[in-house]
Design a protein around this motif. Sequence first.
Motif, PDB file in Angstrom:
ATOM      1  N   LEU A  37       0.812  -1.220   0.000  1.00 20.76           N
ATOM      2  CA  LEU A  37       0.000   0.000   0.000  1.00 20.76           C
ATOM      3  C   LEU A  37       0.842   1.266   0.000  1.00 20.76           C
ATOM      4  CD1 LEU A  37      -2.596  -1.034   2.747  1.00 20.76           C
ATOM      5  CD2 LEU A  37      -2.845  -1.267   0.265  1.00 20.76           C
ATOM      6  N   ASN A  38       2.112   1.179   0.459  1.00 17.35           N
ATOM      7  CA  ASN A  38       2.881   2.427   0.586  1.00 17.35           C
ATOM      8  C   ASN A  38       4.314   2.341   0.061  1.00 17.35           C
ATOM      9  OD1 ASN A  38       3.948   0.922   2.714  1.00 17.35           O
ATOM     10  ND2 ASN A  38       2.867   2.065   4.297  1.00 17.35           N
ATOM     11  N   ASN A  39       5.136   1.427   0.577  1.00 24.27           N
ATOM     12  CA  ASN A  39       6.551   1.405   0.203  1.00 24.27           C
ATOM     13  C   ASN A  39       6.807   0.879  -1.201  1.00 24.27           C
ATOM     14  OD1 ASN A  39       6.883   2.257   2.779  1.00 24.27           O
ATOM     15  ND2 ASN A  39       8.078   0.524   3.497  1.00 24.27           N
ATOM     16  N   ILE A  40       5.882   0.085  -1.726  1.00 21.12           N
ATOM     17  CA  ILE A  40       6.070  -0.536  -3.040  1.00 21.12           C
ATOM     18  C   ILE A  40       5.003  -0.016  -3.998  1.00 21.12           C
ATOM     19  CG2 ILE A  40       6.119  -2.715  -4.314  1.00 21.12           C
ATOM     20  CD1 ILE A  40       6.973  -4.081  -1.707  1.00 21.12           C
ATOM     21  N   HIS A  41       5.437   0.484  -5.157  1.00 18.37           N
ATOM     22  CA  HIS A  41       4.477   0.953  -6.163  1.00 18.37           C
ATOM     23  C   HIS A  41       3.889  -0.266  -6.875  1.00 18.37           C
ATOM     24  CE1 HIS A  41       2.624   3.514  -9.165  1.00 18.37           C
ATOM     25  NE2 HIS A  41       3.132   2.720 -10.102  1.00 18.37           N
ATOM     26  N   CYS A  42       2.560  -0.379  -6.844  1.00 23.66           N
ATOM     27  CA  CYS A  42       1.895  -1.569  -7.361  1.00 23.66           C
ATOM     28  C   CYS A  42       0.807  -1.220  -8.359  1.00 23.66           C
ATOM     29  CB  CYS A  42       1.249  -2.362  -6.218  1.00 23.66           C
ATOM     30  SG  CYS A  42       2.417  -2.955  -4.989  1.00 23.66           S
ATOM     31  N   ASP A  43       0.646  -2.075  -9.344  1.00 23.90           N
ATOM     32  CA  ASP A  43      -0.507  -1.996 -10.230  1.00 23.90           C
ATOM     33  C   ASP A  43      -1.764  -2.391  -9.470  1.00 23.90           C
ATOM     34  OD1 ASP A  43       0.841  -1.215 -12.445  1.00 23.90           O
ATOM     35  OD2 ASP A  43       0.719  -3.118 -13.516  1.00 23.90           O
ATOM     36  N   ASP A  44      -2.864  -1.717  -9.759  1.00 18.93           N
ATOM     37  CA  ASP A  44      -4.134  -2.109  -9.158  1.00 18.93           C
ATOM     38  C   ASP A  44      -4.523  -3.530  -9.551  1.00 18.93           C
ATOM     39  OD1 ASP A  44      -4.370   0.307  -7.910  1.00 18.93           O
ATOM     40  OD2 ASP A  44      -5.747   1.175  -9.391  1.00 18.93           O
ATOM     41  N   ASP A  45      -4.072  -3.958 -10.732  1.00 16.79           N
ATOM     42  CA  ASP A  45      -4.446  -5.266 -11.250  1.00 16.79           C
ATOM     43  C   ASP A  45      -3.681  -6.424 -10.606  1.00 16.79           C
ATOM     44  OD1 ASP A  45      -6.561  -4.836 -12.855  1.00 16.79           O
ATOM     45  OD2 ASP A  45      -5.482  -4.968 -14.756  1.00 16.79           O
ATOM     46  N   LEU A  46      -2.810  -6.125  -9.656  1.00 15.02           N
ATOM     47  CA  LEU A  46      -2.104  -7.221  -8.994  1.00 15.02           C
ATOM     48  C   LEU A  46      -3.083  -8.159  -8.298  1.00 15.02           C
ATOM     49  CD1 LEU A  46       1.084  -5.744  -7.295  1.00 15.02           C
ATOM     50  CD2 LEU A  46       0.937  -7.138  -9.358  1.00 15.02           C
ATOM     51  N   PHE A  47      -4.130  -7.572  -7.691  1.00 16.60           N
ATOM     52  CA  PHE A  47      -5.100  -8.363  -6.935  1.00 16.60           C
ATOM     53  C   PHE A  47      -6.511  -7.884  -7.246  1.00 16.60           C
ATOM     54  CE2 PHE A  47      -1.273  -7.733  -4.320  1.00 16.60           C
ATOM     55  CZ  PHE A  47      -0.817  -9.037  -4.227  1.00 16.60           C
ATOM     56  N   PRO A  48      -7.506  -8.746  -7.067  1.00 14.39           N
ATOM     57  CA  PRO A  48      -8.895  -8.299  -7.153  1.00 14.39           C
ATOM     58  C   PRO A  48      -9.188  -7.287  -6.047  1.00 14.39           C
ATOM     59  CG  PRO A  48      -8.739 -10.701  -7.230  1.00 14.39           C
ATOM     60  CD  PRO A  48      -7.391 -10.191  -6.825  1.00 14.39           C
ATOM     61  N   ILE A  49     -10.224  -6.491  -6.224  1.00 11.52           N
ATOM     62  CA  ILE A  49     -10.532  -5.421  -5.271  1.00 11.52           C
ATOM     63  C   ILE A  49     -10.827  -5.952  -3.874  1.00 11.52           C
ATOM     64  CG2 ILE A  49     -12.981  -5.390  -5.920  1.00 11.52           C
ATOM     65  CD1 ILE A  49     -10.752  -2.403  -4.792  1.00 11.52           C
ATOM     66  N   ASP A  50     -11.462  -7.127  -3.788  1.00  6.54           N
ATOM     67  CA  ASP A  50     -11.770  -7.628  -2.447  1.00  6.54           C
ATOM     68  C   ASP A  50     -10.509  -8.063  -1.705  1.00  6.54           C
ATOM     69  OD1 ASP A  50     -11.406  -9.756  -4.145  1.00  6.54           O
ATOM     70  OD2 ASP A  50     -13.013 -10.982  -3.295  1.00  6.54           O
ATOM     71  N   HIS A  51      -9.474  -8.451  -2.452  1.00  2.00           N
ATOM     72  CA  HIS A  51      -8.205  -8.780  -1.801  1.00  2.00           C
ATOM     73  C   HIS A  51      -7.463  -7.506  -1.378  1.00  2.00           C
ATOM     74  CE1 HIS A  51      -9.116 -12.651  -3.620  1.00  2.00           C
ATOM     75  NE2 HIS A  51      -8.214 -13.189  -2.817  1.00  2.00           N
ATOM     76  N   TRP A  52      -7.539  -6.462  -2.195  1.00  2.00           N
ATOM     77  CA  TRP A  52      -6.976  -5.175  -1.777  1.00  2.00           C
ATOM     78  C   TRP A  52      -7.658  -4.696  -0.496  1.00  2.00           C
ATOM     79  CZ3 TRP A  52      -2.503  -3.547  -2.916  1.00  2.00           C
ATOM     80  CH2 TRP A  52      -1.957  -3.649  -4.193  1.00  2.00           C
ATOM     81  N   THR A  53      -8.980  -4.854  -0.436  1.00  2.00           N
ATOM     82  CA  THR A  53      -9.712  -4.449   0.774  1.00  2.00           C
ATOM     83  C   THR A  53      -9.214  -5.223   1.985  1.00  2.00           C
ATOM     84  OG1 THR A  53     -11.677  -3.891  -0.513  1.00  2.00           O
ATOM     85  CG2 THR A  53     -11.996  -4.298   1.836  1.00  2.00           C
ATOM     86  N   ALA A  54      -8.990  -6.519   1.820  1.00  2.00           N
ATOM     87  CA  ALA A  54      -8.502  -7.336   2.930  1.00  2.00           C
ATOM     88  C   ALA A  54      -7.124  -6.869   3.389  1.00  2.00           C
ATOM     89  CB  ALA A  54      -8.453  -8.804   2.506  1.00  2.00           C
ATOM     90  N   ILE A  55      -6.261  -6.499   2.445  1.00  2.00           N
ATOM     91  CA  ILE A  55      -4.929  -5.998   2.807  1.00  2.00           C
ATOM     92  C   ILE A  55      -5.051  -4.676   3.560  1.00  2.00           C
ATOM     93  CG2 ILE A  55      -2.772  -5.070   1.869  1.00  2.00           C
ATOM     94  CD1 ILE A  55      -3.070  -7.136  -0.419  1.00  2.00           C
ATOM     95  N   GLU A  56      -5.898  -3.781   3.048  1.00  2.00           N
ATOM     96  CA  GLU A  56      -6.054  -2.464   3.669  1.00  2.00           C
ATOM     97  C   GLU A  56      -6.599  -2.565   5.090  1.00  2.00           C
ATOM     98  OE1 GLU A  56      -8.558  -0.589   0.835  1.00  2.00           O
ATOM     99  OE2 GLU A  56      -6.915   0.082  -0.452  1.00  2.00           O
ATOM    100  N   ARG A  57      -7.455  -3.538   5.347  1.00  2.00           N
ATOM    101  CA  ARG A  57      -8.108  -3.647   6.654  1.00  2.00           C
ATOM    102  C   ARG A  57      -7.401  -4.606   7.598  1.00  2.00           C
ATOM    103  NH1 ARG A  57     -14.564  -3.203   4.904  1.00  2.00           N
ATOM    104  NH2 ARG A  57     -14.286  -1.224   3.779  1.00  2.00           N
TER     105      ARG A  57
END
Length: 226
Positions: A37-57
Amino acid sequence: VTAVRRTPPHQVTVTDSSGEIRTYPAAVFTAQSWMLLNNIHCDDDLFPIDHWTAIERTHYMGSTKVFALVDRPFWKDKDPVTGRDLVSMTLTDRMSPGTYLLDQGDDKPGLICLSYTWSDDSLKLLPLDATERMNLMIKSLEEIYPGVGFRSHIISTPVTLSWETERDFMGAFKANLPGHYRYQERLFSHFMQDELDPRHRGIFLAGDDISWTAGWAGGAVQTALN
């Protein structure tokens, strides 16, 4: 790693801090997940949105340790009144929640972990430097063990670490909050990618914060085997 992105047709391209760029058919990410989410620049397409949500929370627990080097393992001296060791491993509700004693032998320097704190107790120490933290812990220990001269045995400047302020850690380990188990399930089962869109396949999450037993090597190994 400073950047991770998708490249055609279904590759993963990784850039590191030396500027090296490499492309792989698959990649495994084992670092603290918040780094995505911060130190590494990532493509949004690395993971589905629900997995991004899980990482964020994901909730990470902070922790602080304070160490002091001493001339010898004096805690093994016998108390003349009780006949027991002068000092023992100590768990308390004071400002030194956990104190641990480490020695290499009677004729060698020893090490005291003056404090091993968690969460709110760790936050209480963040504004203090290593010496201030040591003084605080010794004050508590001297009240528990009156007459024991802790300071007289210290032979080096104390060393301290707060995991929540470390750039590559940002917390000691993950700790699920109530209601977070659905997020945990998403992350743990991410290696099962047959139902994912092809553009989301090929990068895998692993490590103790992806496992159900955060902070333990066994859980990290399990995710690696998965």
